[in-house]
Design a protein around this motif. Structure first.
Motif, PDB file in Angstrom:
ATOM      1  N   LEU A  20       0.827  -1.213   0.000  1.00 32.96           N
ATOM      2  CA  LEU A  20       0.000   0.000   0.000  1.00 32.96           C
ATOM      3  C   LEU A  20       0.859   1.261   0.000  1.00 32.96           C
ATOM      4  O   LEU A  20       0.548   2.229  -0.697  1.00 32.96           O
ATOM      5  CB  LEU A  20      -0.958  -0.002   1.188  1.00 32.96           C
ATOM      6  CG  LEU A  20      -2.064  -1.052   1.143  1.00 32.96           C
ATOM      7  CD1 LEU A  20      -2.861  -1.043   2.450  1.00 32.96           C
ATOM      8  CD2 LEU A  20      -2.980  -0.828  -0.057  1.00 32.96           C
ATOM      9  N   LYS A  21       1.941   1.235   0.760  1.00 37.69           N
ATOM     10  CA  LYS A  21       2.856   2.391   0.757  1.00 37.69           C
ATOM     11  C   LYS A  21       3.495   2.567  -0.619  1.00 37.69           C
ATOM     12  O   LYS A  21       3.685   3.689  -1.088  1.00 37.69           O
ATOM     13  CB  LYS A  21       3.930   2.226   1.832  1.00 37.69           C
ATOM     14  CG  LYS A  21       3.378   2.346   3.239  1.00 37.69           C
ATOM     15  CD  LYS A  21       4.436   2.012   4.283  1.00 37.69           C
ATOM     16  CE  LYS A  21       3.843   1.964   5.676  1.00 37.69           C
ATOM     17  NZ  LYS A  21       4.837   1.500   6.668  1.00 37.69           N
ATOM     18  N   ALA A  24       0.946   4.118  -2.841  1.00 32.42           N
ATOM     19  CA  ALA A  24       0.787   5.540  -2.514  1.00 32.42           C
ATOM     20  C   ALA A  24       1.819   6.400  -3.248  1.00 32.42           C
ATOM     21  O   ALA A  24       1.538   7.550  -3.606  1.00 32.42           O
ATOM     22  CB  ALA A  24       0.899   5.749  -1.007  1.00 32.42           C
ATOM     23  N   ARG A  31      -2.129  16.402  -3.169  1.00 33.17           N
ATOM     24  CA  ARG A  31      -3.268  15.655  -2.659  1.00 33.17           C
ATOM     25  C   ARG A  31      -4.483  16.574  -2.617  1.00 33.17           C
ATOM     26  O   ARG A  31      -4.433  17.652  -2.054  1.00 33.17           O
ATOM     27  CB  ARG A  31      -2.947  15.109  -1.278  1.00 33.17           C
ATOM     28  CG  ARG A  31      -3.958  14.153  -0.770  1.00 33.17           C
ATOM     29  CD  ARG A  31      -3.613  13.523   0.565  1.00 33.17           C
ATOM     30  NE  ARG A  31      -2.451  14.034   1.227  1.00 33.17           N
ATOM     31  CZ  ARG A  31      -1.474  13.284   1.712  1.00 33.17           C
ATOM     32  NH1 ARG A  31      -1.529  11.996   1.602  1.00 33.17           N
ATOM     33  NH2 ARG A  31      -0.459  13.833   2.325  1.00 33.17           N
ATOM     34  N   PRO A  35      -5.813  12.753   3.872  1.00 26.39           N
ATOM     35  CA  PRO A  35      -5.295  11.382   3.851  1.00 26.39           C
ATOM     36  C   PRO A  35      -6.266  10.407   4.518  1.00 26.39           C
ATOM     37  O   PRO A  35      -7.052  10.774   5.390  1.00 26.39           O
ATOM     38  CB  PRO A  35      -3.983  11.483   4.628  1.00 26.39           C
ATOM     39  CG  PRO A  35      -4.067  12.743   5.394  1.00 26.39           C
ATOM     40  CD  PRO A  35      -5.010  13.654   4.677  1.00 26.39           C
ATOM     41  N   THR A  37      -6.680   6.950   6.694  1.00 25.88           N
ATOM     42  CA  THR A  37      -6.026   6.007   7.590  1.00 25.88           C
ATOM     43  C   THR A  37      -6.679   4.646   7.424  1.00 25.88           C
ATOM     44  O   THR A  37      -7.898   4.507   7.602  1.00 25.88           O
ATOM     45  CB  THR A  37      -6.135   6.459   9.060  1.00 25.88           C
ATOM     46  OG1 THR A  37      -5.528   7.746   9.198  1.00 25.88           O
ATOM     47  CG2 THR A  37      -5.437   5.477   9.989  1.00 25.88           C
ATOM     48  N   VAL A  46      -1.846   2.429   8.058  1.00 26.53           N
ATOM     49  CA  VAL A  46      -1.175   3.017   6.909  1.00 26.53           C
ATOM     50  C   VAL A  46      -1.941   4.270   6.524  1.00 26.53           C
ATOM     51  O   VAL A  46      -3.178   4.249   6.435  1.00 26.53           O
ATOM     52  CB  VAL A  46      -1.150   2.033   5.714  1.00 26.53           C
ATOM     53  CG1 VAL A  46      -0.376   2.608   4.554  1.00 26.53           C
ATOM     54  CG2 VAL A  46      -0.575   0.694   6.116  1.00 26.53           C
ATOM     55  N   LEU A  48      -2.785   6.870   3.664  1.00 21.30           N
ATOM     56  CA  LEU A  48      -2.769   6.811   2.203  1.00 21.30           C
ATOM     57  C   LEU A  48      -3.426   8.034   1.567  1.00 21.30           C
ATOM     58  O   LEU A  48      -4.388   8.576   2.114  1.00 21.30           O
ATOM     59  CB  LEU A  48      -3.511   5.554   1.727  1.00 21.30           C
ATOM     60  CG  LEU A  48      -2.950   4.219   2.202  1.00 21.30           C
ATOM     61  CD1 LEU A  48      -3.902   3.091   1.867  1.00 21.30           C
ATOM     62  CD2 LEU A  48      -1.583   3.984   1.590  1.00 21.30           C
ATOM     63  N   PHE A  50      -5.560   8.158  -0.692  1.00 19.20           N
ATOM     64  CA  PHE A  50      -6.695   7.585  -1.407  1.00 19.20           C
ATOM     65  C   PHE A  50      -7.978   7.855  -0.617  1.00 19.20           C
ATOM     66  O   PHE A  50      -7.938   8.484   0.442  1.00 19.20           O
ATOM     67  CB  PHE A  50      -6.510   6.079  -1.591  1.00 19.20           C
ATOM     68  CG  PHE A  50      -5.208   5.668  -2.218  1.00 19.20           C
ATOM     69  CD1 PHE A  50      -4.650   6.401  -3.264  1.00 19.20           C
ATOM     70  CD2 PHE A  50      -4.531   4.548  -1.776  1.00 19.20           C
ATOM     71  CE1 PHE A  50      -3.452   6.016  -3.852  1.00 19.20           C
ATOM     72  CE2 PHE A  50      -3.329   4.154  -2.352  1.00 19.20           C
ATOM     73  CZ  PHE A  50      -2.786   4.889  -3.379  1.00 19.20           C
ATOM     74  N   THR A  71      -8.324   4.974  -5.813  1.00 19.43           N
ATOM     75  CA  THR A  71      -6.991   5.541  -5.965  1.00 19.43           C
ATOM     76  C   THR A  71      -6.934   6.412  -7.211  1.00 19.43           C
ATOM     77  O   THR A  71      -7.750   6.271  -8.122  1.00 19.43           O
ATOM     78  CB  THR A  71      -5.910   4.444  -6.086  1.00 19.43           C
ATOM     79  OG1 THR A  71      -5.937   3.881  -7.400  1.00 19.43           O
ATOM     80  CG2 THR A  71      -6.085   3.344  -5.059  1.00 19.43           C
TER      81      THR A  71
END
Length: 173
Positions: A20-21, A24, A31, A35, A37, A46, A48, A50, A71
């Motif tokens: 996932l990181k 990202a 952005r 973010p 979580t 994590v 992200l 998204f 995403t």
């Protein structure tokens, strides 16, 4: 119904955060949303760039079979990606193109093997599905992500019930 092509990455649960990181890092640098979580089944969190259901409220994956994320990813501008960008009026920025939404379904456990998790990155439109199939650069992005994340395999799936195409893989432990 249109085409729904995807790249499926199979990995052990302990490697999901790393994947996932890595995903990202494919997001646009600026952005537009707060973010997100995501708390994975083992408790690891994590952060992200998204959304989930187009919202940025925290997501807890514990006890869920599937979690879907929205995403926005950028891909290297090979010939197929450049043609897609030109046709859609999308800018090429630093040699990459933001192609639009790419949906990410995380399956806990993976349908094919309960010892794994599947990250299924699927195209939002038929046009994008064709791009997924035509662009070697996009395929390389997902195989590189799989390898860097400690995955056991990366498949290309046309979503038609036929066999997936293995793009990259290792022998499981």
């Amino acid at each position: 119904m249109g085409l729904i092509y995807s790249y499926d990455i199979y990995l052990r649960p302990e490697n999901v955060a790393r994947a996932l990181k890595g995903a990202a890092k494919l997001a646009p640098p600026e952005r537009r949303v707060p973010p997100l979580t995501v708390t994975l089944p083992g408790g690891e969190q994590v952060l992200l760039p998204f959304t989930c259901g187009f919202r940025s409220e925290p997501v807890d994956c514990a006890g869920k079979d599937r979690v879907s994320l929205d995403t926005s990813l950028m891909f290297p501008a090979d010939e197929a990606v450049r043609a897609y960008a030109e046709e859609g009026g999308l800018p090429v920025e630093d040699g990459r193109v933001q192609v639009g939404y790419v949906y990410l379904d995380m399956s806990f456990p993976a349908f094919r093997d309960p010892g794994y998790v599947c990250l299924d990155f699927w195209a939002a439109t038929s046009r994008m599905s064709r791009l997924f199939e035509d662009s070697a650069a996009i395929g390389k992005v997902f195989t590189d992500l799989a390898e860097a994340s400690g995955a056991v395999g990366c498949l290309f799936d046309k979503g038609d019930g036929g066999p997936e195409r293995v793009l990259w893989g290792t022998a499981p432990d």
